[in-house]
Design a protein around this motif. Sequence first.
Motif, PDB file in Angstrom:
ATOM      1  N   ASN A 163       0.800  -1.153   0.093  1.00 44.76           N
ATOM      2  CA  ASN A 163      -0.488  -0.059  -0.151  1.00 44.76           C
ATOM      3  C   ASN A 163       0.569   1.114   0.069  1.00 44.76           C
ATOM      4  O   ASN A 163       1.384   0.902   0.265  1.00 44.76           O
ATOM      5  N   LEU A 164       0.018   2.860   0.248  1.00 47.14           N
ATOM      6  CA  LEU A 164       0.879   3.950   0.100  1.00 47.14           C
ATOM      7  C   LEU A 164       2.167   3.981   1.168  1.00 47.14           C
ATOM      8  O   LEU A 164       2.578   4.441   0.711  1.00 47.14           O
ATOM      9  N   LEU A 165       1.207   2.953   2.092  1.00 47.66           N
ATOM     10  CA  LEU A 165       1.919   3.576   2.781  1.00 47.66           C
ATOM     11  C   LEU A 165       2.375   2.714   3.522  1.00 47.66           C
ATOM     12  O   LEU A 165       1.849   1.379   3.707  1.00 47.66           O
ATOM     13  N   PRO A 166       3.546   2.116   4.515  1.00 46.68           N
ATOM     14  CA  PRO A 166       4.024   1.333   4.827  1.00 46.68           C
ATOM     15  C   PRO A 166       3.474   0.347   6.262  1.00 46.68           C
ATOM     16  O   PRO A 166       2.351   1.077   6.858  1.00 46.68           O
ATOM     17  N   PRO A 167       3.792  -0.650   6.427  1.00 49.92           N
ATOM     18  CA  PRO A 167       3.073  -1.149   7.114  1.00 49.92           C
ATOM     19  C   PRO A 167       2.861  -1.187   8.741  1.00 49.92           C
ATOM     20  O   PRO A 167       1.762  -1.219   9.630  1.00 49.92           O
ATOM     21  N   ALA A 168       4.036  -0.346   9.360  1.00 54.91           N
ATOM     22  CA  ALA A 168       3.827   0.748  10.530  1.00 54.91           C
ATOM     23  C   ALA A 168       2.678   1.391  10.854  1.00 54.91           C
ATOM     24  O   ALA A 168       2.802   1.586  11.579  1.00 54.91           O
ATOM     25  N   LEU A 169       2.614   1.954   9.870  1.00 54.84           N
ATOM     26  CA  LEU A 169       1.162   3.025   9.433  1.00 54.84           C
ATOM     27  C   LEU A 169      -0.224   2.232   9.454  1.00 54.84           C
ATOM     28  O   LEU A 169      -0.986   2.617   9.412  1.00 54.84           O
ATOM     29  N   MET A 170      -0.244   1.070   8.637  1.00 56.59           N
ATOM     30  CA  MET A 170      -1.228   0.757   8.510  1.00 56.59           C
ATOM     31  C   MET A 170      -1.560  -0.826   7.475  1.00 56.59           C
ATOM     32  O   MET A 170      -0.389  -1.167   7.250  1.00 56.59           O
ATOM     33  N   PRO A 171      -2.241  -1.867   8.183  1.00 55.27           N
ATOM     34  CA  PRO A 171      -2.233  -2.583   8.096  1.00 55.27           C
ATOM     35  C   PRO A 171      -2.468  -2.895   6.332  1.00 55.27           C
ATOM     36  O   PRO A 171      -2.956  -2.391   5.681  1.00 55.27           O
ATOM     37  N   GLN A 172      -1.635  -4.654   6.133  1.00 55.74           N
ATOM     38  CA  GLN A 172      -1.307  -4.849   4.552  1.00 55.74           C
ATOM     39  C   GLN A 172      -1.931  -5.667   3.972  1.00 55.74           C
ATOM     40  O   GLN A 172      -1.830  -6.883   4.059  1.00 55.74           O
ATOM     41  N   GLY A 173      -2.989  -5.542   3.965  1.00 55.12           N
ATOM     42  CA  GLY A 173      -4.237  -6.910   3.410  1.00 55.12           C
ATOM     43  C   GLY A 173      -3.866  -6.946   2.327  1.00 55.12           C
ATOM     44  O   GLY A 173      -2.638  -7.134   0.994  1.00 55.12           O
ATOM     45  N   PRO A 174      -4.055  -8.707   1.854  1.00 52.41           N
ATOM     46  CA  PRO A 174      -3.721  -9.251   0.367  1.00 52.41           C
ATOM     47  C   PRO A 174      -4.282  -8.388  -0.857  1.00 52.41           C
ATOM     48  O   PRO A 174      -5.175  -8.096  -0.826  1.00 52.41           O
ATOM     49  N   ARG A 175      -3.642  -8.991  -1.422  1.00 47.41           N
ATOM     50  CA  ARG A 175      -2.821  -8.399  -3.258  1.00 47.41           C
ATOM     51  C   ARG A 175      -3.188  -9.069  -4.349  1.00 47.41           C
ATOM     52  O   ARG A 175      -1.499  -9.750  -4.200  1.00 47.41           O
ATOM     53  N   PRO A 176      -4.443  -9.130  -4.886  1.00 46.20           N
ATOM     54  CA  PRO A 176      -4.216 -10.289  -6.300  1.00 46.20           C
ATOM     55  C   PRO A 176      -3.312 -10.234  -7.014  1.00 46.20           C
ATOM     56  O   PRO A 176      -3.316  -8.881  -7.627  1.00 46.20           O
ATOM     57  N   ARG A 177      -2.281 -10.686  -7.074  1.00 45.01           N
ATOM     58  CA  ARG A 177      -1.327 -10.379  -8.964  1.00 45.01           C
ATOM     59  C   ARG A 177      -2.408 -10.771  -9.960  1.00 45.01           C
ATOM     60  O   ARG A 177      -2.844 -11.356 -10.640  1.00 45.01           O
ATOM     61  N   PRO A 178      -2.797  -9.594 -10.524  1.00 43.57           N
ATOM     62  CA  PRO A 178      -3.065  -8.912 -11.344  1.00 43.57           C
ATOM     63  C   PRO A 178      -2.524 -10.479 -13.499  1.00 43.57           C
ATOM     64  O   PRO A 178      -1.443  -9.902 -13.040  1.00 43.57           O
ATOM     65  N   THR A 179      -2.784 -10.575 -14.175  1.00 49.27           N
ATOM     66  CA  THR A 179      -2.121 -11.034 -15.562  1.00 49.27           C
ATOM     67  C   THR A 179      -1.580 -10.342 -16.027  1.00 49.27           C
ATOM     68  O   THR A 179      -2.511  -9.363 -15.906  1.00 49.27           O
ATOM     69  N   ALA A 180      -0.919 -10.787 -16.305  1.00 48.21           N
ATOM     70  CA  ALA A 180       0.679  -9.677 -17.221  1.00 48.21           C
ATOM     71  C   ALA A 180      -0.810  -9.160 -18.631  1.00 48.21           C
ATOM     72  O   ALA A 180      -1.258 -10.728 -19.400  1.00 48.21           O
ATOM     73  N   PRO A 181      -0.163  -8.591 -19.080  1.00 46.70           N
ATOM     74  CA  PRO A 181      -0.840  -7.431 -20.116  1.00 46.70           C
ATOM     75  C   PRO A 181      -0.172  -8.052 -21.117  1.00 46.70           C
ATOM     76  O   PRO A 181       0.783  -8.154 -21.481  1.00 46.70           O
ATOM     77  N   ALA A 182      -1.094  -7.682 -22.465  1.00 48.91           N
ATOM     78  CA  ALA A 182      -0.305  -8.381 -23.702  1.00 48.91           C
ATOM     79  C   ALA A 182       0.075  -7.109 -24.302  1.00 48.91           C
ATOM     80  O   ALA A 182      -0.705  -5.958 -25.155  1.00 48.91           O
ATOM     81  N   GLY A 183       0.799  -6.480 -24.698  1.00 47.87           N
ATOM     82  CA  GLY A 183       1.955  -5.788 -25.508  1.00 47.87           C
ATOM     83  C   GLY A 183       3.155  -5.839 -26.169  1.00 47.87           C
ATOM     84  O   GLY A 183       4.023  -6.723 -25.814  1.00 47.87           O
ATOM     85  N   ALA A 184       3.535  -4.096 -27.023  1.00 49.39           N
ATOM     86  CA  ALA A 184       4.601  -4.583 -27.614  1.00 49.39           C
ATOM     87  C   ALA A 184       5.825  -4.799 -26.646  1.00 49.39           C
ATOM     88  O   ALA A 184       5.622  -3.942 -25.444  1.00 49.39           O
TER      89      ALA A 184
END
Length: 454
Positions: free
Chosen positions: A272-293
Amino acid sequence: MRIRTALAGLVLMASTPALAASRPRYGGELRVAHAGPPEIGEPALADTPMEAALLGLLTRPVCRVDSGGQVHPTLARELSRPVPQALRVAMPSAASAAAVARAWTRLSATESPSPYRALLYPLRGEGRQVTSTGATLDLALAFPWPDLERALCHPALATPPSPASGPFSAEGRGVLGAQAAWPEGRPYVDRLALTATDERGLARLWSARQVQVVLGTPPDDNTLTGAGLYATYLAYSPRKVPADFRQAVESAIDREDLTRLFVRGPAVPMANLLPPALMPQGPRPRPTAPAGATRKVTLAYDAALADQRAVAERIQVKLHDQGYTVALEPQSRAALRSRQAKGDFELMLSAFLLPPVPGPALAVVLEAGGRRDLLGVELPPIGALTDAGARDARSRERALALAPSVPLIPLYAQGLALHAAPEVTGLVLDAQGLPVLEGAWLAPVEATGGGGRP
């Protein structure tokens, strides 16, 4: 003075007879070894906890925040609120007041503004024209901001080192002497003997008992670790990278592996924008890779930091799998700050020592991310909340909501590791995660059970 009172109370409450009989005593030399960072004389550029700790021996902001969140004047003699929307800072002299005013005004220098100027944003004029009257700084607020005092304790708001701006003064190469007139009270030890070395040298000096305090070693069971507030982000320019770049990074980077394998010292993944010392860090799903040039980009990083070089090389490899050819560009910290302020980059590893309070920390992150336009929108509603817990909760909520619109990808946060020998008594870490070495004193060898290592 407050340090002395607190430490005396701790000693009186000690349970062992030897320690109960001990009292803080003046004198002696405290031998300190540290991982050798480059010497930085400008507080706004001393971002790492190590640099802030070492520079803090010679210069301090007007106050410090203890581990319990209380504000204690340091360089200042008093901080008071004559009315709710004004803060009066009483300094020891007109010269010290003028030095603080110059230091704060310099943060907003137009040629290379510092992200830490956001700490002064709640002031009228946003801190661009702070002035002193005699030995007093009278600060008028543009909107309510109860966290101003804690924000002003940030190390970046210190003055450049001068003979009277810190608890110690330089007496020679690697030797610092106690300042008898330090406003909080004279440090207990007469001298600090500082030795800069690498990690192998730190281990050797410690095992040979040639030093009594070691800063910057990897953590173990006998290590104090300061709050992880040194936050590192991958900054990107939305104008210069594809729209799906953020998705590509999130799908490629495993923060756990990045932190565990490529970052030294006490470090934690930061999602998250703030570190764990300042806010809880919930799980974040990893998105699929975009198809790009295929795309070529340049990643700038701090040439003085081995961690950043290792992380930059890892990002280079991982983004290659996403179709990016990444050229690495080591830069000085001053050059990085200037380029980031101008938007003159494609990718950049950016790291900042955040204050230990969510609201001011969010302000610094928004400034660093080029979203200064959000400060006037987000900070007043936070400051309008009189309860500190409510302000912190609001700041965390807004950090989550604003994250997609801030071109900073959080990576990890670091703290400072510290070893101390048993004869070193009264050594504490403040809320910023930095050691308060002026409060440390050397106990008699017999009071420490023979002076053995932990």
